[in-house]
Each structure stands twice: as C-alpha cells, then as structure tokens.
Write a protein that holds these residues in place. Structure first.
Motif, PDB file in Angstrom:
ATOM      1  N   ALA A 170       1.489  -3.231   7.572  1.00 50.11           N
ATOM      2  CA  ALA A 170       1.615  -2.488   6.320  1.00 50.11           C
ATOM      3  C   ALA A 170       0.355  -2.625   5.475  1.00 50.11           C
ATOM      4  CB  ALA A 170       2.834  -2.977   5.539  1.00 50.11           C
ATOM      5  N   LYS A 174      -1.447   0.998   5.104  1.00 53.66           N
ATOM      6  CA  LYS A 174      -1.123   1.647   3.835  1.00 53.66           C
ATOM      7  C   LYS A 174      -1.894   1.103   2.638  1.00 53.66           C
ATOM      8  CE  LYS A 174       1.695   4.756   5.317  1.00 53.66           C
ATOM      9  NZ  LYS A 174       1.318   6.188   5.223  1.00 53.66           N
ATOM     10  N   LEU A 205       4.640   3.865  10.502  1.00 46.19           N
ATOM     11  CA  LEU A 205       3.739   4.268   9.426  1.00 46.19           C
ATOM     12  C   LEU A 205       2.772   5.376   9.852  1.00 46.19           C
ATOM     13  CD1 LEU A 205       2.952   0.743   7.927  1.00 46.19           C
ATOM     14  CD2 LEU A 205       4.596   2.443   7.093  1.00 46.19           C
ATOM     15  N   VAL A 412       7.051  -1.255   2.047  1.00 44.08           N
ATOM     16  CA  VAL A 412       6.227  -0.392   2.906  1.00 44.08           C
ATOM     17  C   VAL A 412       6.490  -0.675   4.373  1.00 44.08           C
ATOM     18  CG1 VAL A 412       3.858   0.177   3.572  1.00 44.08           C
ATOM     19  CG2 VAL A 412       4.434  -0.143   1.153  1.00 44.08           C
TER      20      VAL A 412
END
Length: 416
Positions: A170, A174, A205, A412
């Motif tokens: 994550a 991100k 993701l 996330v």
C-alpha cells in the motif's frame, strides 16, 4: 501437632509444583524449590540468522540485568529467572528436537519457551508446544497462520505477514506512486508468505508485478536474478530478505547496472544495513515501528543499561539499541509482568498463558503493546528511508511518522 506435620509433609512432597500458604492451602506454582522460574530460549546461534540471535539474546540479558537490580521478582533477591539457551541452527528439525526436550524436561521444569527467530523454525514447533500446553513465545514469528496452529499457546511480537506485507504494498503503490515493481524474496516460509500477500495486495491496487524472483538461503551470487529484473526496467525493487542478503543484492545491482529505487521490509530496516551499505544505502525505503523516545521511561532505562552492557555494539550502531534486541527486551519484560501478576494465585503454565493473553496497552520500548483478538499483536508502523543528515552529512534512518496523519495504510491495504 500430628495434623500440622501431615500438612507440612504434603507441602514438601508436592514441591516444586506447589507451595503451601500459612493456612495450609496449596498454591500451584511452576517455580523450582528455590522459588526460581526456568525459561528455555531457542535461537539460531549458528547459520545465516546468527546475527539476529545475538541481538535477541542481548535484549533478554538487559531485561534480566534490570530485574536483578530490582531484587528479582519478589524485590528481595528471590524469584529469579533462569534462561537456558539452545542453538536450533535455523533448522526446523533441530528446532523440533529442542522443543521435544523442553516439553519433556522436569529438571528443570520450564514455564515457557522463547524463540526461535525464523518462522520456518518456530512454526513447525508450534504443535509440539500446543500439545504439551506450554507457551511458545515466538517473539519474531510472522507466519500468518502461526497463532491458529499454536492453539491457545503461541504468542509473537511480530505482526503476521498478511498485515505487514500488505502494508508495504500500500505504501509503495498508493503513497510513493510506484507502478513498475519487481520483487526479490527468500525461498523460505517467511519469504513465500510475504511474496504472496504483497503480490495479492498489489493486484487489488491495480498493479501487476514485472518480476518475482526467489533465492535460496546462503546464496551469494544474485547476478542472474538482477539481470532478469533489469530487463523489466522497474521503478522499484521490493526485497523481502535478510539484512546480509540486501547488502549483497544492492552491491551486485551496481555491477549489473540496475538503477532504480529500493525497498526492504522491517526485517532489514536495521543499523547493520545502514552501516554495511554505506553510500549505496541512500534512498533505501523501509518499514519500521515508532521512533524510540527517551521520554518513555521504559526505553530510557533499557537504553542506559544496554549502553553500559554492550558499549562497542551500542557505539557501532550509532549510539542506539538494535531492533531485535528491542524485541528480546519487550519479550522478557512482558514475561516478567505476567509472572508477577499470577504469583499470588500461583504461576503455572496455564495461568501464565491466560495472563499474557490479556496484555493491553503495556508500555514497551517503542510504545504500548496489546494482544488483540486471537493474540494478534497491534503495532503502528511507518514508512522510513535512509537519508543524509543536512547538518552532519551522515546517513541515517528516518521515520516519516507524519505520513500516517493523512494516509490510512490499513484502509488502503484493505485490512479494515
């Protein structure tokens, strides 16, 4: 008089697993005839993980030193903790042999076992300790199903890889914004799990890894792996590896001309990596717990004793304590707490386990420790990086704690 003699005789026969109160009632206890408690410690003193064993033992011994200064468990010089150290050689078979010895031993009678370092050793031993109903405090075991496999008897101060590896993915995707990622991981149970969970989270993701390369324990030549990865032109190479391995990998990446950003898991976010990489370490990302703070009295005392006991190591590590020594210290600190909490009613293997499972907001080296549902450890982590200090010009690890103020990594990563 005859009744009194009978009561006293019963107490003597039952010792060391029981003691008598002044009223003649028995209080069960795992203490020996001197009122001391024995703990088995299984660590890889030989093999590729020997450096980790050394640090963990250092942390354990600092905790023992502080306990001795406090008058041991009872404050009057009685109630000692006696640690017996075993070398499992980072080998599952050797670890199982030690586990069988520990659970069958009556002299000494072990209250619990601490270790090993690697999940690949701790995990296969979990069922042995579970069946014998003795706590296995596998302080650094992060295998996702370890706690379930150990029944009610396994504990660890390391987060399981379904959490840890997903958090790394994550952050990488991100927050740092990398989309072209290659992965290098150790070909063992820990490496296979980290690869699995990192890959799965990355896919959720929206990122497919460019390459995923594994290597064997003790491997020295990474040139072929690095050449393959170079051909994929990655922005980032994520390495789930031991601290010695990332040094070799990074050095050999220079030789093959692999130029990109690098990231390691918390396992290699260490002072050793900082020292051994030198200038090659600049920019390396890692994941770490909260910054150690001298305003925390637990850390302050640990820091001072550690510096006195191990001045050379302390200085070599940049005048700080090492992360795996921290784990050893936290492990024994929580063990001491659980024993003290159960002494009045009797410290047995069962009562010790039950007490340890209630650990909540216990102040450790880097903040509070809590065993949540299923005995999962709760710990905040931060994105960190090796950067050059503008004042001194020296390289140092820096935690970006402010990132978590605006970036909810667990949300996330799909962990909540």
């Amino acid at each position: 008089m005859k009744k009194l003699l009978i009561v006293l005789l019963a107490c003597l026969i039952a010792f060391p697993l029981s003691a008598c109160t002044s009223g003649g009632n028995k209080v069960e206890s795992a203490a020996d005839e001197n009122g001391d408690y024995h703990i088995a410690v299984s660590l890889p003193y030989t093999g590729t993980n020997a450096s980790y064993a050394k640090y963990i033992e250092m942390g354990l011994k600092v905790a023992l030193k502080n306990l001795e200064e406090d008058g041991w468990l009872n404050g009057d010089g009685t109630g000692k903790l006696i640690l017996d150290y075993y070398d499992d050689k980072n080998d599952a078979t050797e670890g199982a042999t030690i586990a069988e010895k520990v659970v069958s031993s009556t002299e000494p009678y072990y209250l619990l076992e601490i270790g090993s370092f690697a999940s690949g050793v701790s995990y296969p031993c979990a069922s042995i300790y579970r069946d014998a109903e003795i706590v296995q405090y596998a302080l650094t075991c992060s295998k996702s199903d370890y706690l379930a496999t150990s029944g009610d008897w396994g504990f660890s101060l390391s987060m399981t890889q379904d959490v840890a590896a997903s958090r790394v993915a994550a952050y990488d995707i991100k927050y740092l914004g990398f989309e072209k990622i290659a992965l290098i991981y150790s070909n063992d149970s820990w490496g296979l799990e980290t690869c699995k969970y990192y890959t799965e989270c990355a896919k959720r993701l929206g990122v497919e890894l460019l390459a995923s390369e594994k290597y064997d324990d003790g491997q020295q030549d990474f040139s072929s792996i690095l050449t393959k990865i170079k051909d994929t032109n990655p922005e980032l190479v994520m390495c789930f590896c031991a601290e010695n391995d990332i040094v070799l990998i990074r050095q050999q990446a220079e030789t093959v001309g692999l130029d990109c950003k690098w990231q390691v898991s918390s396992k290699s976010r260490t002072s050793n990596v900082l020292q051994n990489l030198g200038d090659l370490g600049e920019g390396l990302y890692g994941i770490y717990a909260a910054t150690k703070d001298m305003s925390n009295p637990v850390y302050a005392r640990y820091y001072n004793t550690y510096a006195q006991m191990y001045p050379d190591t302390f200085a070599a590590d940049g005048n700080t304590t090492q992360k795996y020594a921290d784990q050893g210290y936290n492990c024994l600190l929580t063990t001491i707490w659980a024993i003290k909490e159960t002494q009045k009613t009797g410290t047995t293997r069962q009562s010790f386990r039950d007490q340890l499972a209630t650990l909540t907001d216990f102040m450790g080296v880097q903040g509070p420790l809590t065993f949540a549902t299923g005995r999962k450890i709760l710990q905040v982590q931060y994105l960190s990086q090796i950067v050059r200090n503008e004042t001194t010009g020296e390289l140092e690890w820096v935690n970006y704690q402010e990132v978590n103020d605006t970036f909810d990594v667990d949300a996330v990563a799909g962990l909540k």
